[in-house]
Design a protein around this motif. Structure first.
Motif, short mmCIF file in Angstrom:
data_model
loop_
_atom_site.label_atom_id
_atom_site.label_comp_id
_atom_site.label_asym_id
_atom_site.label_seq_id
_atom_site.Cartn_x
_atom_site.Cartn_y
_atom_site.Cartn_z
N ALA A 14 0.84 -1.21 0.00
CA ALA A 14 0.00 0.00 0.00
C ALA A 14 0.86 1.25 0.00
O ALA A 14 0.56 2.24 -0.68
CB ALA A 14 -0.93 0.00 1.21
N ALA A 15 1.96 1.24 0.74
CA ALA A 15 2.87 2.39 0.77
C ALA A 15 3.52 2.60 -0.60
O ALA A 15 3.65 3.74 -1.06
CB ALA A 15 3.94 2.19 1.84
N LEU A 16 3.92 1.52 -1.25
CA LEU A 16 4.51 1.64 -2.59
C LEU A 16 3.50 2.18 -3.59
O LEU A 16 3.83 3.02 -4.42
CB LEU A 16 5.02 0.28 -3.06
CG LEU A 16 6.32 -0.22 -2.45
CD1 LEU A 16 6.66 -1.61 -2.98
CD2 LEU A 16 7.45 0.74 -2.72
N GLU A 17 2.27 1.69 -3.52
CA GLU A 17 1.22 2.17 -4.43
C GLU A 17 0.92 3.64 -4.19
O GLU A 17 0.73 4.41 -5.14
CB GLU A 17 -0.04 1.33 -4.26
CG GLU A 17 -1.19 1.77 -5.14
CD GLU A 17 -0.88 1.69 -6.62
OE1 GLU A 17 -1.50 2.45 -7.38
OE2 GLU A 17 -0.04 0.88 -7.03
N SER A 18 0.90 4.06 -2.95
CA SER A 18 0.67 5.47 -2.63
C SER A 18 1.78 6.35 -3.18
O SER A 18 1.52 7.41 -3.75
CB SER A 18 0.56 5.63 -1.11
OG SER A 18 0.48 6.98 -0.77
N LEU A 46 4.53 5.63 -20.29
CA LEU A 46 5.89 5.30 -19.90
C LEU A 46 6.19 5.80 -18.50
O LEU A 46 6.80 5.10 -17.69
CB LEU A 46 6.87 5.90 -20.92
CG LEU A 46 8.35 5.58 -20.71
CD1 LEU A 46 8.59 4.08 -20.88
CD2 LEU A 46 9.18 6.36 -21.72
N LYS A 47 5.73 6.99 -18.20
CA LYS A 47 5.92 7.58 -16.87
C LYS A 47 5.25 6.72 -15.82
O LYS A 47 5.81 6.47 -14.74
CB LYS A 47 5.37 8.99 -16.86
CG LYS A 47 5.35 9.68 -15.52
CD LYS A 47 4.70 11.03 -15.60
CE LYS A 47 3.26 10.96 -15.98
NZ LYS A 47 2.32 10.62 -14.96
N GLU A 48 4.05 6.24 -16.09
CA GLU A 48 3.33 5.37 -15.15
C GLU A 48 4.06 4.06 -14.93
O GLU A 48 4.14 3.57 -13.81
CB GLU A 48 1.92 5.09 -15.65
CG GLU A 48 1.00 6.29 -15.60
CD GLU A 48 -0.34 6.01 -16.23
OE1 GLU A 48 -0.65 4.83 -16.52
OE2 GLU A 48 -1.10 6.97 -16.42
N ALA A 73 1.43 6.57 -7.02
CA ALA A 73 0.34 7.47 -7.41
C ALA A 73 0.75 8.92 -7.22
O ALA A 73 0.43 9.78 -8.05
CB ALA A 73 -0.90 7.16 -6.59
N GLU A 74 1.47 9.21 -6.16
CA GLU A 74 1.94 10.58 -5.91
C GLU A 74 2.91 11.04 -6.99
O GLU A 74 2.84 12.16 -7.49
CB GLU A 74 2.60 10.66 -4.55
CG GLU A 74 3.06 12.05 -4.17
CD GLU A 74 3.75 12.08 -2.83
OE1 GLU A 74 4.69 12.88 -2.68
OE2 GLU A 74 3.36 11.31 -1.95
N ARG A 75 3.84 10.16 -7.39
CA ARG A 75 4.80 10.51 -8.44
C ARG A 75 4.09 10.73 -9.77
O ARG A 75 4.44 11.62 -10.53
CB ARG A 75 5.85 9.43 -8.58
CG ARG A 75 6.97 9.54 -7.60
CD ARG A 75 8.17 8.72 -8.04
NE ARG A 75 7.82 7.36 -8.38
CZ ARG A 75 7.99 6.31 -7.59
NH1 ARG A 75 8.47 6.48 -6.39
NH2 ARG A 75 7.66 5.11 -8.00
N LYS A 103 2.76 15.50 -16.04
CA LYS A 103 1.82 15.05 -17.07
C LYS A 103 2.21 15.69 -18.40
O LYS A 103 2.58 16.85 -18.46
CB LYS A 103 0.40 15.45 -16.70
CG LYS A 103 -0.62 14.98 -17.70
CD LYS A 103 -2.01 15.24 -17.24
CE LYS A 103 -2.95 14.72 -18.30
NZ LYS A 103 -4.24 14.39 -17.78
N TYR A 104 2.12 14.90 -19.46
CA TYR A 104 2.37 15.41 -20.80
C TYR A 104 1.03 15.69 -21.45
O TYR A 104 0.10 14.90 -21.35
CB TYR A 104 3.14 14.37 -21.63
CG TYR A 104 4.55 14.17 -21.13
CD1 TYR A 104 5.59 14.96 -21.59
CD2 TYR A 104 4.84 13.20 -20.18
CE1 TYR A 104 6.88 14.79 -21.12
CE2 TYR A 104 6.12 13.01 -19.72
CZ TYR A 104 7.14 13.81 -20.19
OH TYR A 104 8.41 13.63 -19.72
#
Length: 70
Positions: A8-12, A65-67, A15-17, A22-23
């Motif tokens: 959950a911490a990694l997913e959070s 790619l960013k995601e 999502a924050e990054r 945004k392009y």
């Protein structure tokens, strides 16, 4: 920290990054400009395209790619 809490911490964090950058495509005179925007809303041009479809494709590719990198 349990495995679920860690996931959950990694997913959070991911999502924050992703929310930071945004392009997007902006119409600019007779061309379309690929713009990179940061979390503060500041943006700068990355490249210019003649075709809207090509610019949209480049923006979609870079956003995906960013995601994946996050």
């Amino acid at each position: 920290m349990t495995d679920d809490e860690y996931a959950a911490a990694l997913e959070s964090e991911r999502a924050e990054r992703n929310a930071r950058t945004k392009y997007m495509v902006r119409e600019d005179d007779d061309a379309f400009q690929l713009v990179r925007r940061n979390g503060a809303g500041m943006g700068w041009g990355v490249n210019r395209y003649i075709s809207r479809e090509t610019a949209d494709l480049a923006a979609a590719f870079l956003n995906r790619l960013k995601e994946d990198e996050a």
